[in-house]
Motif scaffolding. Structure first.
Motif, short mmCIF file in Angstrom:
data_model
loop_
_atom_site.label_atom_id
_atom_site.label_comp_id
_atom_site.label_asym_id
_atom_site.label_seq_id
_atom_site.Cartn_x
_atom_site.Cartn_y
_atom_site.Cartn_z
N THR A 1 0.83 -1.20 0.00
CA THR A 1 0.00 0.00 0.00
C THR A 1 0.87 1.25 0.00
O THR A 1 0.63 2.19 -0.78
N LEU A 2 1.87 1.27 0.86
CA LEU A 2 2.77 2.43 0.91
C LEU A 2 3.54 2.59 -0.40
O LEU A 2 3.79 3.71 -0.86
N LYS A 3 3.93 1.49 -0.98
CA LYS A 3 4.66 1.56 -2.25
C LYS A 3 3.79 2.17 -3.35
O LYS A 3 4.27 2.99 -4.15
N SER A 4 2.52 1.77 -3.37
CA SER A 4 1.63 2.36 -4.38
C SER A 4 1.44 3.85 -4.12
O SER A 4 1.38 4.65 -5.07
N LYS A 5 1.38 4.25 -2.85
CA LYS A 5 1.27 5.67 -2.53
C LYS A 5 2.52 6.42 -2.98
O LYS A 5 2.43 7.54 -3.51
N VAL A 6 3.69 5.84 -2.76
CA VAL A 6 4.94 6.48 -3.18
C VAL A 6 4.96 6.63 -4.70
O VAL A 6 5.35 7.69 -5.22
N ASP A 7 4.55 5.60 -5.40
CA ASP A 7 4.50 5.69 -6.87
C ASP A 7 3.54 6.79 -7.32
O ASP A 7 3.85 7.56 -8.24
N THR A 8 2.40 6.88 -6.67
CA THR A 8 1.43 7.93 -7.01
C THR A 8 2.02 9.31 -6.74
O THR A 8 1.88 10.23 -7.57
N ASN B 1 8.84 12.53 1.25
CA ASN B 1 9.85 12.18 2.26
C ASN B 1 9.20 11.48 3.46
O ASN B 1 9.75 10.52 3.99
N ASP B 2 8.03 11.97 3.87
CA ASP B 2 7.33 11.32 4.99
C ASP B 2 6.96 9.88 4.64
O ASP B 2 7.15 8.95 5.43
N VAL B 3 6.46 9.70 3.44
CA VAL B 3 6.07 8.36 3.01
C VAL B 3 7.30 7.46 2.90
O VAL B 3 7.27 6.29 3.29
N LYS B 4 8.40 8.00 2.40
CA LYS B 4 9.63 7.19 2.29
C LYS B 4 10.14 6.79 3.67
O LYS B 4 10.61 5.66 3.86
N GLN B 5 10.05 7.68 4.64
CA GLN B 5 10.49 7.36 6.00
C GLN B 5 9.62 6.23 6.58
O GLN B 5 10.13 5.30 7.21
N LYS B 6 8.32 6.33 6.36
CA LYS B 6 7.43 5.27 6.86
C LYS B 6 7.72 3.94 6.16
O LYS B 6 7.72 2.89 6.77
N LEU B 7 8.00 4.03 4.88
CA LEU B 7 8.32 2.82 4.12
C LEU B 7 9.62 2.20 4.62
O LEU B 7 9.71 0.97 4.77
N ASP B 8 10.62 3.02 4.89
CA ASP B 8 11.89 2.51 5.43
C ASP B 8 11.68 1.87 6.80
O ASP B 8 12.26 0.81 7.10
N ALA B 9 10.88 2.50 7.65
CA ALA B 9 10.61 1.93 8.98
C ALA B 9 9.91 0.59 8.86
O ALA B 9 10.23 -0.38 9.56
N LEU B 10 8.95 0.50 7.94
CA LEU B 10 8.24 -0.75 7.73
C LEU B 10 9.18 -1.83 7.18
O LEU B 10 9.11 -3.00 7.57
N GLN B 11 10.08 -1.43 6.29
CA GLN B 11 11.06 -2.37 5.74
C GLN B 11 11.97 -2.91 6.84
O GLN B 11 12.26 -4.11 6.88
N LYS B 12 12.38 -2.05 7.77
CA LYS B 12 13.22 -2.50 8.89
C LYS B 12 12.47 -3.50 9.76
O LYS B 12 13.04 -4.50 10.21
#
Length: 137
Positions: A86-93, A120-131
């Motif tokens: 879901t976050l990845k699709s948001k980042v792409d959008t 940047n906010d979405v990328k930070q959340k995505l990185d946290a989720l990846q960790k």
């Protein structure tokens, strides 16, 4: 006419009685030794039986807990994977929108800065989720 060399009837009867009493005591003692031995063997066998039964119960309980933990882990991993998609699709959008606004940006609007901030906010959340997913793996 009893001579001291000949045994009299009383001494013979006393010897027989003492031999019988000694024989009975020996059999009684032997009986109790056998009973104690049987008790020790029975206790040993019963303790081994109880130990095996406890090991079996603990093994069953442990296997059940492991199965529950695996199911929970799989559910968490699936949930995080869905959230990541879901976050990845948001980042792409946001990337598409950012590219569009960059192309159409004029000096009058400041929308691109807002989009960069959101991106940047979405990328930070995505990185946290990846960790978190890496920790679960």
């Amino acid at each position: 006419m009893n001579s001291s060399l000949e045994p009299n009837a009383e001494s013979i009867a006393a010897r027989r009685a003492s031999k019988k009493a000694g024989g009975s005591a020996l059999w009684f003692l032997l009986f109790w030794i056998v009973m104690i031995g049987i008790g020790v063997v029975a206790t040993y066998l019963y303790s081994n039986h109880m130990k095996q039964q406890m090991i079996s119960q603990i093994q069953t309980s442990t296997n059940q807990q492991i199965a529950e933990m695996k199911a929970d882990y799989s559910a968490q991993l699936k949930s995080m994977s869905e959230e990541m998609n879901t976050l990845k699709s948001k980042v792409d959008t946001f990337n598409e929108l950012l590219t569009f606004t960059k192309d159409n940006a004029s000096s009058k609007t400041d929308n691109s800065n807002k989009l960069y901030t959101q991106l940047n906010d979405v990328k930070q959340k995505l990185d946290a989720l990846q960790k978190k997913m890496d920790l679960l793996k």
